[in-house]
Design a protein around this motif. Structure first.
Motif, short mmCIF file in Angstrom:
data_model
loop_
_atom_site.label_atom_id
_atom_site.label_comp_id
_atom_site.label_asym_id
_atom_site.label_seq_id
_atom_site.Cartn_x
_atom_site.Cartn_y
_atom_site.Cartn_z
N SER A 116 0.84 -1.21 0.00
CA SER A 116 0.00 0.00 0.00
C SER A 116 0.88 1.26 0.00
O SER A 116 0.53 2.27 -0.59
CB SER A 116 -0.96 0.00 1.19
OG SER A 116 -0.31 0.36 2.40
N MET A 117 2.04 1.16 0.66
CA MET A 117 2.91 2.34 0.73
C MET A 117 3.68 2.59 -0.57
O MET A 117 4.25 3.65 -0.75
CB MET A 117 3.90 2.19 1.90
CG MET A 117 3.22 2.28 3.25
SD MET A 117 4.37 2.46 4.61
CE MET A 117 5.19 0.87 4.62
N ALA A 118 3.69 1.58 -1.46
CA ALA A 118 4.31 1.81 -2.77
C ALA A 118 3.32 2.49 -3.72
O ALA A 118 3.66 2.81 -4.85
CB ALA A 118 4.79 0.49 -3.35
N CYS A 119 2.07 2.68 -3.26
CA CYS A 119 1.09 3.46 -4.03
C CYS A 119 1.20 4.93 -3.60
O CYS A 119 1.68 5.23 -2.51
CB CYS A 119 -0.31 2.94 -3.78
SG CYS A 119 -0.59 1.28 -4.43
N ASP A 120 0.71 5.82 -4.46
CA ASP A 120 0.86 7.25 -4.17
C ASP A 120 -0.10 7.71 -3.08
O ASP A 120 0.23 8.61 -2.30
CB ASP A 120 0.58 8.07 -5.45
CG ASP A 120 1.50 7.66 -6.58
OD1 ASP A 120 2.68 7.36 -6.30
OD2 ASP A 120 1.04 7.62 -7.74
N VAL A 121 -1.28 7.12 -3.03
CA VAL A 121 -2.34 7.54 -2.10
C VAL A 121 -2.99 6.29 -1.53
O VAL A 121 -3.14 5.29 -2.24
CB VAL A 121 -3.41 8.37 -2.88
CG1 VAL A 121 -4.59 8.71 -1.99
CG2 VAL A 121 -2.80 9.64 -3.46
N ARG A 122 -3.37 6.34 -0.26
CA ARG A 122 -4.08 5.22 0.36
C ARG A 122 -5.42 5.70 0.90
O ARG A 122 -5.48 6.72 1.60
CB ARG A 122 -3.25 4.64 1.53
CG ARG A 122 -2.06 3.81 1.08
CD ARG A 122 -0.95 3.79 2.09
NE ARG A 122 -0.33 5.11 2.23
CZ ARG A 122 0.49 5.65 1.34
NH1 ARG A 122 0.87 4.99 0.28
NH2 ARG A 122 0.96 6.90 1.49
N ILE A 123 -6.47 4.94 0.58
CA ILE A 123 -7.79 5.18 1.15
C ILE A 123 -8.16 3.90 1.90
O ILE A 123 -7.98 2.79 1.36
CB ILE A 123 -8.84 5.49 0.06
CG1 ILE A 123 -8.42 6.73 -0.75
CG2 ILE A 123 -10.23 5.69 0.68
CD1 ILE A 123 -9.33 7.05 -1.93
N ALA A 124 -8.63 4.04 3.15
CA ALA A 124 -8.89 2.85 3.96
C ALA A 124 -10.37 2.70 4.26
O ALA A 124 -11.10 3.67 4.44
CB ALA A 124 -8.12 2.93 5.27
N ALA A 125 -10.80 1.44 4.34
CA ALA A 125 -12.14 1.14 4.84
C ALA A 125 -12.09 1.20 6.36
O ALA A 125 -11.06 0.89 6.98
CB ALA A 125 -12.55 -0.26 4.40
N GLU A 126 -13.22 1.61 6.95
CA GLU A 126 -13.32 1.60 8.41
C GLU A 126 -12.94 0.21 8.92
O GLU A 126 -13.31 -0.80 8.29
CB GLU A 126 -14.76 1.92 8.84
CG GLU A 126 -15.11 3.38 8.67
CD GLU A 126 -16.62 3.63 8.77
OE1 GLU A 126 -17.39 2.66 8.91
OE2 GLU A 126 -17.02 4.81 8.66
N GLY A 127 -12.24 0.17 10.03
CA GLY A 127 -11.90 -1.13 10.64
C GLY A 127 -10.63 -1.77 10.12
O GLY A 127 -10.21 -2.82 10.62
N THR A 128 -10.00 -1.17 9.11
CA THR A 128 -8.75 -1.75 8.58
C THR A 128 -7.65 -1.71 9.64
O THR A 128 -7.53 -0.74 10.38
CB THR A 128 -8.28 -0.96 7.34
OG1 THR A 128 -9.34 -0.92 6.40
CG2 THR A 128 -7.05 -1.60 6.70
N GLN A 129 -6.88 -2.78 9.70
CA GLN A 129 -5.74 -2.84 10.61
C GLN A 129 -4.44 -2.76 9.80
O GLN A 129 -4.26 -3.55 8.86
CB GLN A 129 -5.74 -4.17 11.36
CG GLN A 129 -7.01 -4.46 12.11
CD GLN A 129 -6.84 -4.17 13.57
OE1 GLN A 129 -5.97 -4.72 14.21
NE2 GLN A 129 -7.66 -3.27 14.09
N PHE A 130 -3.60 -1.83 10.16
CA PHE A 130 -2.28 -1.68 9.51
C PHE A 130 -1.20 -2.12 10.49
O PHE A 130 -1.32 -1.88 11.70
CB PHE A 130 -2.02 -0.20 9.17
CG PHE A 130 -2.89 0.34 8.08
CD1 PHE A 130 -2.46 0.37 6.76
CD2 PHE A 130 -4.15 0.85 8.38
CE1 PHE A 130 -3.27 0.89 5.76
CE2 PHE A 130 -4.97 1.37 7.38
CZ PHE A 130 -4.52 1.39 6.07
#
Ligand code: CAA
Length: 260
Positions: A116-130
């Motif tokens: 995900s960090m190799a992408c320019d932008v990240r959008i997350a769904a509620e509840g996602t765990q990183f």
């Protein structure tokens, strides 16, 4: 019967949607997945009809990391080669001319978070765990996490996540600046396509140069970084899009960018 692919591509409104498709293993990244991802990225590179690239995961997770079952018996040398393979694919993703958007849901752990960090932008769904839980397996990140995470969230926060292996939720990721937006899971794809449609109204050359200024500039000292920026700024003035963008502003109308 043809084997099902681990990375599926569909195109919608000039956006390539790449979906990791190994849902039973939470899209764990093994060599086959990485190799297919690398091939898809290579095919998208240079395609002018594709204006943005979305990366997402099928099933209940974006990706739960590199494949632990495949990794467990690797020798030190094989592990280094595996890391280099992942890094090559992720760097190719980052190097795409088109802006890339990771749509992250469920889990983005280890190699999944690194992807995900190799992408320019990240959008997350509620509840996602990183999280970067590699230390809990007795290893360190191998797909660029120790390098990209501090560049995105700063050394202090990165050090905390990398040392503790602790997971953070989507709201904390938003507060860290790791993601730009948190939306209900059912709205994730729409949020990504909406973000893409905003970018599609802009000039692709300018967007490509923004990426180069940020990524290449991060490797340089301030003076060299500014020289790079001035150079790219100059190059945009050799485009029709610059004439159109500035003329449209002065004529109080929407610009029609053509990527020329
Ligand atoms: N590698 C291989 N298989 C994985 C996996 C991974 N990273 N993550 C999940 N799976 C598999 C599980 O083994 C399980 O398979 P089976 O059904 O055959 O048992 C299946 O996916 C579903 O997973 P769980 O039953 O564990 O699902 P859960 O909902 O109970 O837990 C989870 C979800 C918390 C994400 C848990 O699966 C987990 O902790 N996964 C590992 C996360 C991790 O440590 N990632 C880092 C890997 S190292 C790395 O990525 C190195 C690098 O930087 C290159």
């Amino acid at each position: 019967m043809a084997e099902e692919s681990f990375v599926q591509l569909r195109v919608e409104d000039q956006t390539a949607i790449l979906s990791l498709n190994r849902p039973k293993q939470l899209n764990a990244l093994n060599r086959n997945v990485l190799s297919e991802l690398g091939m898809q990225i290579a095919m998208l590179s240079g395609r002018k009809d594709i204006r943005t690239v979305i990366l997402r995961g099928e099933g209940k997770a974006f990706a739960a990391g590199a494949d632990i079952a495949e990794m467990q018996e690797l020798s030190a040398q094989q592990a280094e080669q595996f890391a280099r393979m992942g890094q090559r694919v992720f760097t190719a993703l980052e190097s795409l001319a088109q802006p890339t958007i990771a749509l992250v849901h469920g889990f983005a752990l280890g190699g999944g978070m690194e992807l995900s960090m190799a992408c320019d932008v990240r959008i997350a769904a509620e509840g996602t765990q990183f999280g970067q839980p590699e230390v809990q397996l007795g290893v360190v990140p191998g797909f660029g996490g120790s390098q990209r995470l501090p560049r995105i969230v700063g050394a202090g926060r990165a050090m905390h996540l990398l040392l503790s292996g602790e997971r953070i939720d989507a709201q904390t990721a938003l507060a860290y600046g790791l993601v730009t937006e948190v939306v209900p899971g059912a709205e994730l794809l729409d949020a990504g396509l909406r973000y893409a449609s905003v970018l599609h109204k802009l000039g692709p050359v300018a967007l490509q140069y923004v990426k180069r200024a940020v990524y290449d500039g991060a490797e340089l000292d301030l003076a060299r970084g500014q020289a790079l920026e001035a150079n790219l700024f100059g190059l945009t003035f050799a485009t029709k899009d610059q004439r159109e963008g500035m003329r449209a502003f002065l004529e109080k109308r929407a610009a029609q960018f053509r990527g020329e």
